[in-house]
Design a protein around this motif. Structure first.
Motif, mmCIF file in Angstrom:
data_model
loop_
_atom_site.group_PDB
_atom_site.id
_atom_site.type_symbol
_atom_site.label_atom_id
_atom_site.label_comp_id
_atom_site.label_asym_id
_atom_site.label_seq_id
_atom_site.Cartn_x
_atom_site.Cartn_y
_atom_site.Cartn_z
ATOM 1 N N TYR A 50 -3.727 2.064 9.897
ATOM 2 C CA TYR A 50 -2.524 1.599 10.592
ATOM 3 C C TYR A 50 -2.847 1.328 12.057
ATOM 4 O O TYR A 50 -3.871 1.780 12.588
ATOM 5 C CB TYR A 50 -1.421 2.648 10.515
ATOM 6 N N VAL A 60 3.526 0.326 5.810
ATOM 7 C CA VAL A 60 3.357 1.399 4.824
ATOM 8 C C VAL A 60 3.424 0.831 3.409
ATOM 9 O O VAL A 60 2.611 1.169 2.538
ATOM 10 C CB VAL A 60 4.432 2.480 5.025
ATOM 11 N N GLU A 61 4.367 -0.063 3.181
ATOM 12 C CA GLU A 61 4.508 -0.661 1.851
ATOM 13 C C GLU A 61 3.294 -1.507 1.499
ATOM 14 O O GLU A 61 2.826 -1.508 0.352
ATOM 15 C CB GLU A 61 5.785 -1.495 1.795
ATOM 16 N N LEU A 63 0.142 -1.119 2.598
ATOM 17 C CA LEU A 63 -0.981 -0.241 2.279
ATOM 18 C C LEU A 63 -0.805 0.366 0.890
ATOM 19 O O LEU A 63 -1.761 0.447 0.107
ATOM 20 C CB LEU A 63 -1.110 0.861 3.325
ATOM 21 N N ASP A 64 0.406 0.782 0.577
ATOM 22 C CA ASP A 64 0.682 1.367 -0.736
ATOM 23 C C ASP A 64 0.378 0.364 -1.851
ATOM 24 O O ASP A 64 -0.262 0.705 -2.851
ATOM 25 C CB ASP A 64 2.142 1.810 -0.801
ATOM 26 N N GLU A 65 0.811 -0.882 -1.678
ATOM 27 C CA GLU A 65 0.564 -1.909 -2.687
ATOM 28 C C GLU A 65 -0.933 -2.175 -2.865
ATOM 29 O O GLU A 65 -1.423 -2.272 -3.998
ATOM 30 C CB GLU A 65 1.262 -3.210 -2.288
ATOM 31 N N LEU A 67 -3.601 -0.244 -2.031
ATOM 32 C CA LEU A 67 -4.330 0.887 -2.595
ATOM 33 C C LEU A 67 -4.002 1.086 -4.070
ATOM 34 O O LEU A 67 -4.884 1.399 -4.878
ATOM 35 C CB LEU A 67 -4.024 2.165 -1.808
ATOM 36 N N GLN A 68 -2.745 0.900 -4.420
ATOM 37 C CA GLN A 68 -2.366 1.023 -5.827
ATOM 38 C C GLN A 68 -3.088 -0.013 -6.682
ATOM 39 O O GLN A 68 -3.574 0.298 -7.775
ATOM 40 C CB GLN A 68 -0.857 0.866 -5.975
ATOM 41 N N ARG A 90 -0.292 12.441 8.657
ATOM 42 C CA ARG A 90 0.338 11.508 7.725
ATOM 43 C C ARG A 90 -0.692 10.930 6.758
ATOM 44 O O ARG A 90 -0.433 10.780 5.564
ATOM 45 C CB ARG A 90 1.032 10.381 8.488
ATOM 46 N N THR A 95 -3.629 14.021 -0.245
ATOM 47 C CA THR A 95 -4.976 13.543 -0.551
ATOM 48 C C THR A 95 -5.626 14.317 -1.697
ATOM 49 O O THR A 95 -6.374 13.739 -2.489
ATOM 50 C CB THR A 95 -5.872 13.614 0.701
ATOM 51 N N MET A 98 -4.319 12.818 -4.878
ATOM 52 C CA MET A 98 -4.731 11.446 -5.125
ATOM 53 C C MET A 98 -6.222 11.326 -5.430
ATOM 54 O O MET A 98 -6.656 10.351 -6.043
ATOM 55 C CB MET A 98 -4.361 10.567 -3.933
ATOM 56 N N LEU A 103 -8.654 7.997 -5.096
ATOM 57 C CA LEU A 103 -8.325 7.695 -3.703
ATOM 58 C C LEU A 103 -8.722 8.889 -2.842
ATOM 59 O O LEU A 103 -8.096 9.947 -2.883
ATOM 60 C CB LEU A 103 -6.832 7.414 -3.558
#
Length: 391
Positions: A50, A60-61, A63-65, A67-68, A90, A95, A98, A103
């Motif tokens: 970030y 945030v969304e 990064l989530d997309e 990494l997923q 954060r 971790t 995940m 991850l």
């Protein structure tokens, strides 16, 4: 074993008040496509996921997309560390849970650093994830009062790792620091990098990473190696300031053989919009072809221009900044440059006209014309003659 080395995504980045999220998504989709096509054994993100400790929701969304998609859909491990722009707490959240899915993120620096172990047909590769940490935090965590600088901290951390390295395995260091060959200030910096410390206390010696077969670094936004081909910065995926105008943005593809020797290939991203300088009179710029690029415009008109940004944005809708720098100012700078070149000529062999041509290219973003080259040569010759007392 093959992995992709990336760094400094800076999701949520603002450049001159403009969010770069759309542009970041565009290049990260290219990264995902390359992962799907080539199926590397891992993807490294060497810090600054970030741009700030509390990122916007869109970042945030995103990064989530990403990494997923990489970890779950493509089943490719991601190995990441926090950088100086990230919030360690954060980044560190969840971790342990995940890691079982592939991850692996090191947010907070811990006293005991356990490597992430991946395997190929030659055996184990140990990835040592060392997040950015202020020297004061490292001093506290290691209970070592002698640690005062970033160099002290990195030496202490790498010394501890070196003592634990398995000689039967190959080793990769992943970190976020300002590493130089000598431990002193060197080039390759840009305006968008936040200093780690005041003065030279932020620099770290490259020699500390000699025990590792590859060192994947983040923090500096220009991709380059440091003293050794196996110690590398991947650079940021996009240009985040005009000082990065000439950077070639992308990531590294690293392949390691059974003995730990690495072959490195640079892959380039195609940005949604370039970020560059443009210069000329308003009348000249109005003749340019329409462009969606992010531009920093220098107007060379001698007289003020009414509503310059509105006029520029008729050609460059995403213009970020407009300044006026008349041709007369450039000529004055040329004369000052010539005086400096006379002094420099006494210290080293250099062609002052060629030096000024480089200076002009940097300022204006266009090559020096033959007529202006001759004008500078005349100015330089006159000043040199006066400096020599007319001899």
């Amino acid at each position: 074993m093959k992995w992709f080395h990336t760094a400094d995504w800076h999701l949520g980045k603002l450049v001159q008040g403009v969010y770069m999220t759309e542009d970041q998504r565009y290049v990260l989709e290219q990264l995902i496509a390359d992962i799907e096509r080539e199926r590397p054994d891992a993807v490294i993100i060497a810090g600054d996921l970030y741009d700030r400790a509390i990122p916007p929701i869109d970042a945030v969304e995103l990064l989530d997309e990403v990494l997923q998609h990489i970890v779950i859909k493509l089943e490719t491990p991601v190995l990441a560390v926090s950088g100086n722009h990230d919030s360690p707490d954060r980044i560190d959240f969840g971790t342990a849970m995940m890691a079982s899915r592939g991850l692996h993120i090191a947010g907070r620096m811990k006293r005991e650093q356990k490597p992430v172990i991946l395997r190929d047909e030659h055996g184990e590769v140990h990835f040592h994830l060392v997040p950015y940490a202020d020297p004061a935090y490292v001093r506290y965590a290691l209970e070592d009062e002698s640690i005062r600088t970033h160099d002290d901290a990195m030496k202490a951390l790498t010394d501890r790792l070196r003592a634990q390295l398995d000689p039967a395995a190959r080793h990769v260091f992943v970190g976020h620091a300002f590493v130089t060959a000598t431990g002193e200030a060197e080039p390759n910096t840009s305006d968008s990098e936040r200093p780690l410390a005041i003065g030279g206390a932020e620099h770290v010696r490259a020699s500390y990473f000699a025990p590792f077969h590859y060192t994947a670094l983040g923090h500096l936004h220009q991709a380059h190696n440091v003293s050794d081909d196996k110690i590398r910065y991947a650079g940021s995926p996009l240009k985040y300031s005009v000082s990065e105008e000439h950077h070639a943005k992308g990531y590294y593809v690293v392949e390691m053989d059974g003995k730990g020797a690495v072959a490195v290939e640079k892959r380039l991203f195609q940005p949604l919009r370039d970020l560059r300088r443009v210069s000329g009179t308003m009348e000249e710029i109005e003749q340019h072809a329409m462009s969606e690029d992010y531009v920093f415009v220098t107007l060379l008109n001698e007289n003020p221009v009414l509503f310059p940004m509105e006029k520029v944005r008729a050609i460059y809708p995403n213009a970020l900044h407009v300044e006026r720098r008349p041709e007369a100012v450039l000529l004055a700078e040329a004369e000052a440059f010539a005086e400096g070149a006379i002094e420099a000529a006494g210290r080293r062999e250099a062609d002052p006209v060629a030096l000024f041509a480089s200076f002009y290219q940097e300022v204006k973003g266009s090559p020096l014309s033959e007529s202006k080259r001759q004008r500078f040569a005349d100015v330089f010759g006159r000043l040199l003659h006066e400096e020599g007392g007319g001899a």
